[in-house]
Enzyme design. Sequence first.
Site, PDB file in Angstrom:
ATOM      1  N   SER A 190      35.235  46.984  32.308  1.00  0.00           N
ATOM      2  CA  SER A 190      36.054  48.035  31.731  1.00  0.00           C
ATOM      3  C   SER A 190      35.561  49.355  31.570  1.00  0.00           C
ATOM      4  CB  SER A 190      36.525  47.121  30.343  1.00  0.00           C
ATOM      5  OG  SER A 190      36.834  45.914  30.376  1.00  0.00           O
TER       6      SER A 190
HETATM    7  N1  SAH Z   1      35.163  42.182  29.395  1.00  0.00           N
HETATM    8  C1  SAH Z   1      34.961  42.589  31.055  1.00  0.00           C
HETATM    9  C2  SAH Z   1      36.121  43.085  31.506  1.00  0.00           C
HETATM   10  C3  SAH Z   1      36.377  41.821  32.371  1.00  0.00           C
HETATM   11  S1  SAH Z   1      37.997  42.255  33.412  1.00  0.00           S
HETATM   12  C4  SAH Z   1      33.857  43.828  30.923  1.00  0.00           C
HETATM   13  O1  SAH Z   1      33.366  44.135  30.013  1.00  0.00           O
HETATM   14  O2  SAH Z   1      33.925  44.765  31.870  1.00  0.00           O
HETATM   15  C5  SAH Z   1      38.920  40.825  32.626  1.00  0.00           C
HETATM   16  C6  SAH Z   1      38.261  39.397  32.921  1.00  0.00           C
HETATM   17  O3  SAH Z   1      39.209  38.575  32.364  1.00  0.00           O
HETATM   18  C7  SAH Z   1      38.042  38.821  34.418  1.00  0.00           C
HETATM   19  O4  SAH Z   1      36.866  38.675  34.568  1.00  0.00           O
HETATM   20  C8  SAH Z   1      39.091  37.744  34.567  1.00  0.00           C
HETATM   21  O5  SAH Z   1      38.474  36.817  35.568  1.00  0.00           O
HETATM   22  C9  SAH Z   1      39.108  37.273  33.263  1.00  0.00           C
HETATM   23  N2  SAH Z   1      40.472  36.538  32.976  1.00  0.00           N
HETATM   24  C10 SAH Z   1      41.641  36.594  33.369  1.00  0.00           C
HETATM   25  N3  SAH Z   1      42.559  35.646  32.770  1.00  0.00           N
HETATM   26  C11 SAH Z   1      41.645  34.807  32.251  1.00  0.00           C
HETATM   27  C12 SAH Z   1      41.904  33.572  31.528  1.00  0.00           C
HETATM   28  N4  SAH Z   1      43.276  33.107  31.281  1.00  0.00           N
HETATM   29  N5  SAH Z   1      40.826  33.138  30.851  1.00  0.00           N
HETATM   30  C13 SAH Z   1      39.514  33.645  30.878  1.00  0.00           C
HETATM   31  N6  SAH Z   1      39.384  34.788  31.525  1.00  0.00           N
HETATM   32  C14 SAH Z   1      40.354  35.402  31.967  1.00  0.00           C
END
Ligand code: SAH
Length: 221
Positions: free
Chosen positions: A70
């Site tokens: 993010s």
């Molecule tokens: N928090 C992270 C951002 C990750 S992007 C950061 O600090 O950069 C969002 C994440 O959500 C991805 O890794 C994706 O695989 C996960 N995701 C999407 N749908 C999900 C679900 N239903 N349960 C758990 N994780 C999920």
Amino acid sequence: MSDPRLAGIGMTSARTRERLVQRLREQGIKDEAVLDRIRNVPRHLFVDEALASRAYEDTALPIGFGQTISQPYVVARMTEALLGGAQLHNVLEIGTGCGYQTAVLAPLVGKVSTVERVKPLLERAKLRLKELGIRNVRFRYADGTVGWKAHAPYDGIIAAAAPHAVPPGLLAQLAPNGGRLVIPVGPEGAQELLRITRRDEHYVRERLGGVAFVPLLGGLA
Ligand code: SAH
């Protein structure tokens, strides 16, 4: 910081990080504890080495598996909205990804339970957080749409992926006396960040502005 890998050099140096913090201040981030985490979490260790020189730009970057780390502004904004001046003891995070948001948040709260549906991302995040000495996090490989019931109720829930509508399971796992959920909601191109605060069976919604997140997907990858 004595470990040169953590401290960073050149484009990952203290001065580069300070510029990022300054930028977030200009964009309205006020919580000093949050800004301090943005300053001190080595974001360059959460991205591919080839992208390390861009780690302190205020942009999302790819982390593999079609996912992104993010944007720092968004992490700061969401963390600030989640904390909202309260002391949170028990927080659920949906979408661990590379663990950057987790690393920013964990030292500011009692305990974080984090859920990710892409196993290799979760495993990598686990290693990184261990490396950084962050120990108040429990990890789960699962579909976070339904929350993580075993450790509910949560006084805070934060989601890093956007569903089309707020999952009822997450609302149900909020503490009745002020538990808050910070979550992007809506289809691609039209998402909005929401903060929903629970007062018994009342859920107060605040709209925090437009955002762009990867979709919250059901099931495991
Ligand atoms: N928090 C992270 C951002 C990750 S992007 C950061 O600090 O950069 C969002 C994440 O959500 C991805 O890794 C994706 O695989 C996960 N995701 C999407 N749908 C999900 C679900 N239903 N349960 C758990 N994780 C999920």
